[in-house]
Write an enzyme that holds these catalytic residues in place. Structure first.
Site, PDB file in Angstrom:
ATOM      1  CB  CYS A  48      -0.903  -0.015   1.235  1.00 32.31           C
ATOM      2  SG  CYS A  48      -1.913   1.471   1.423  1.00 32.31           S
ATOM      3  CB  CYS A  51      -0.245   2.200   5.752  1.00 33.38           C
ATOM      4  SG  CYS A  51      -1.008   0.667   5.148  1.00 33.38           S
ATOM      5  CB  CYS A  97      -5.062  -0.640   2.513  1.00 32.50           C
ATOM      6  SG  CYS A  97      -3.767  -1.085   3.689  1.00 32.50           S
ATOM      7  CB  CYS A 100      -4.170   2.900   6.014  1.00 33.60           C
ATOM      8  SG  CYS A 100      -3.912   2.803   4.229  1.00 33.60           S
ATOM      9  CB  CYS A 120      -9.244  -4.554 -11.465  1.00 35.88           C
ATOM     10  SG  CYS A 120      -8.934  -3.510 -12.873  1.00 35.88           S
TER      11      CYS A 120
END
Length: 132
Positions: A48, A51, A97, A100, A120
């Site tokens: 991510c 984070c 995510c 976060c 995707c």
């Protein structure tokens, strides 16, 4: 908007590029075939951008022809959360995510085996940590 929400938005504005903020925090989508990881063949773990939470292994990445990085599985049960998205007059499943809550993209049930899934994902939501 509460003071806490304003503080949170300011923190993300300071950490992310305008494109990353718009995609990850405001749930936008980058245009197809424009993201830096759409055609990437490098080996590593996609994390991510917000984070650093590990999300996808490059071993599960494949060319779906959609114009966005596509994966047939997540790295672990701690990687992503899925939410029903009824915007734009259709039912989709949004992927965020799990750490976060950053918007990553969507998952569809038209991917390859063994899962049959196509995650995707927006390139702007990802950071590739290459294996050495």
């Amino acid at each position: 908007m509460t003071d806490t929400e304003r503080d949170e938005n300011e923190r993300w504005h300071n950490k992310l590029t305008p494109e990353q903020f718009t995609i990850c925090r405001l749930k936008a989508t980058e245009p197809p075939f424009t993201g830096k990881y759409a055609d990437c063949k490098k080996d590593g773990i996609y994390q991510c951008i917000c984070c650093g939470n590990p999300l996808f292994d490059s071993a599960t990445k494949y060319d779906s022809g959609s114009g966005w990085p596509s994966f047939w599985d997540v790295l672990s049960e701690h990687s992503v959360a899925e939410h029903v998205d009824a915007s734009h007059g259709m039912r989709r499943v949004e992927v965020t995510c799990k750490s976060c809550d950053a918007h990553l993209g969507h998952v569809f049930e038209d991917g390859p085996q063994p899962t049959g899934l196509r995650y995707c994902i927006n390139s702007a939501a990802l950071d590739l940590k290459e294996r050495l």
